[in-house]
Enzyme design. Structure first.
Site, PDB file in Angstrom:
ATOM      1  N   ALA A   1      -4.224   7.552  -4.898  1.00  0.00           N
ATOM      2  CA  ALA A   1      -2.849   7.093  -5.119  1.00  0.00           C
ATOM      3  C   ALA A   1      -2.940   5.583  -5.352  1.00  0.00           C
ATOM      4  CB  ALA A   1      -1.995   7.414  -3.904  1.00  0.00           C
TER       5      ALA A   1
ATOM      6  N   GLY B   1       0.833  -1.207   0.000  1.00  0.00           N
ATOM      7  CA  GLY B   1       0.000   0.000   0.000  1.00  0.00           C
ATOM      8  C   GLY B   1       0.856   1.240   0.000  1.00  0.00           C
ATOM      9  N   ASN B   2       0.261   2.382   0.289  1.00  0.00           N
ATOM     10  CA  ASN B   2       1.037   3.625   0.373  1.00  0.00           C
ATOM     11  C   ASN B   2       0.437   4.546   1.425  1.00  0.00           C
ATOM     12  OD1 ASN B   2      -0.973   5.451  -0.952  1.00  0.00           O
ATOM     13  ND2 ASN B   2      -0.664   4.007  -2.627  1.00  0.00           N
ATOM     14  N   HIS B   3       1.092   5.681   1.629  1.00  0.00           N
ATOM     15  CA  HIS B   3       0.722   6.565   2.754  1.00  0.00           C
ATOM     16  C   HIS B   3      -0.397   7.547   2.442  1.00  0.00           C
ATOM     17  CE1 HIS B   3       3.826   5.210   5.393  1.00  0.00           C
ATOM     18  NE2 HIS B   3       4.780   5.476   4.512  1.00  0.00           N
ATOM     19  N   SER B   4      -1.072   7.421   1.321  1.00  0.00           N
ATOM     20  CA  SER B   4      -2.104   8.399   0.992  1.00  0.00           C
ATOM     21  C   SER B   4      -3.163   8.464   2.094  1.00  0.00           C
ATOM     22  CB  SER B   4      -2.781   8.009  -0.331  1.00  0.00           C
ATOM     23  OG  SER B   4      -3.948   8.771  -0.497  1.00  0.00           O
TER      24      SER B   4
END
Ligand code: CTP
Length: 401
Positions: free
Chosen positions: A279, A211-214
């Site tokens: 994102a 995943g990502n930090h969005s």
């Protein structure tokens, strides 16, 4: 925007101040508002359904069922309202509201309401000052509700202090002020806006993901602003802590890029404007392990495959939709953003550079540049709510061309 024609839902709970509600109802009706009243069972000890319904010109509900066997839908009542006012709000009703203790029609309706909620507490001074009441009022405010503070004076108990429900005139002025200050021009009235937001999570096994930090903040701010301007908003969000409670916003939560793509295309034909602020993970694991991947060898190699490019697919299938993309770049920012505008067949792209302090998806602020094929505009560092306004102003200006 005046109060005339507005739908006002008043919930009365069981306090002596309930008698003052007659004046409030009469005032709203005189000003041309529609008033629907619901009451807790205890409120009937203080006012009668007959006196209230005579003034409001509508039946008054206290229970999920009426005597004639009809069901009083709390959901319908809640969705009907432009605003809900809980007055007088006793310590008991306040506590039930903030803790979700849903044991009567008033609380069930409150919990189904998507409109702004106003609370006019009324209780004895020691109850009003008690830490539990203070905490509950704070919680109500943290939910976005407006507390109309109790006033000081002689109380029903004979004691003197703060706890009297605000005068009907004060409550009425608060509601007037609310409608007047929400006079935002309905510049997107009749438009359907689809917004993607947040990260996507791509499963590796039953417990892990890529995943990502969005945070999703930019997309949620855009949804709120578009709604204020009268649009119907379809907000498709990956996993984030953000929430939204807005009549005009339909929130769809998804997890992976593939799910986001499928959801977008459930609505794509019907939308006027598409804004892709999500994102999206560009790659996903080729296989999702059925069982938790165990720690064995020194190295673990994951095979990743390209995810669908949601916005590019939207661009390819574009018929009439106005498409807005985002580009988050760390180098050759402007060229990369303009490249994406072309490659994805967009009408407009919003660039944020991670080289600008305060920009990007983890912050509450953003600093953007907007490009169309012929224009470029640069903006200062602002809160994401303000940035959402700039973006929609720009979209609206393009639509007028
Ligand atoms: N986007 C999308 N689906 C993807 C990837 C991106 O819809 N699979 C959208 C984003 O929501 C954003 C725009 O495309 O509006 C650009 O995203 P970005 O991550 O900056 O670019 P990519 O196309 O992924 O290219 P790269 O990662 O190589 O910069």
């Amino acid at each position: 925007m005046s109060i005339s024609g507005k739908k006002i839902l008043i919930a009365i709970s069981g306090g002596i101040a309930a008698y003052k509600i007659h004046f409030l109802i009469r005032d709203f009706v005189k000003k041309g508002a529609e008033v629907q009243v619901i009451m807790t069972p205890d409120a009937e000890q203080f006012v009668t359904k007959l006196s209230i319904s005579t003034l409001s010109k509508k039946p008054v509900y206290t229970d999920f069922y009426s005597d004639n066997g009809t069901w009083n839908s709390h959901v319908e009542l809640a969705l009907w309202a432009d605003v809900m006012i809980v007055a007088p709000c006793t310590a008991n009703t306040l506590s039930k509201m903030v803790h979700g203790m849903c044991d009567n029609l008033v609380i069930a309706t409150y919990m189904s309401a998507k409109c702004p909620v106003f609370i006019a507490p009324a209780m004895d001074l020691d109850m009003y000052m008690h830490p539990s009441t203070r905490k509950n009022l704070e919680m109500a405010e943290s939910f976005g509700h407006v507390v109309i503070p109790a006033e000081s004076g002689e109380l029903a108990s004979g004691l003197i202090g703060q706890g009297r429900m605000a005068e009907p005139e004060t409550i009425s002025n608060t509601i007037d002020h609310f409608f007047n200050s929400h006079q935002e021009a309905q510049t997107l009235q009749g438009k359907v806006v689809l917004i993607t937001a947040g990260p996507t999570y791509e499963a590796l096994d039953p417990v892990r993901f890529i995943g990502n930090h969005s945070s999703g903040k930019m997309g949620f701010s855009l949804a709120e602003e578009a709604s204020k301007r009268g649009a119907k908003v379809i907000l498709i969000s990956g996993p984030t802590a953000q929430t939204i409670n807005d009549k005009n916003v339909e929130l769809h939560k998804i997890t992976s890029a593939k799910e986001m793509l499928a959801k977008v295309f459930e609505f794509y034909d019907t939308i006027d404007i598409g804004i892709a602020s999500a994102a999206v993970a560009d790659y996903a694991p080729k296989e999702v392990a059925k069982e938790k991947i165990k720690k064995n060898d020194e190295n673990l190699t994951l095979e990743l495959v390209k995810n669908p490019d949601i916005l590019k697919t939207m661009g390819e299938k574009k018929t009439h939709q106005f498409l807005v993309g985002f580009a988050l770049e760390t180098q050759n920012e402007e060229d990369n953003a303009k490249g994406k505008l072309e490659k994805k067949n967009l009408d407009m792209i919003v660039l944020n550079s991670l080289r600008d302090e305060g920009a990007g998806f983890k912050n509450d602020t953003n600093k953007i540049k907007i490009f169309t094929r012929t224009e470029k505009k640069e903006f200062d560092l602002k809160s994401k709510d303000e940035v959402a306004k700039d973006i929609l102003n720009f979209v609206e200006a393009q639509l007028l061309k």
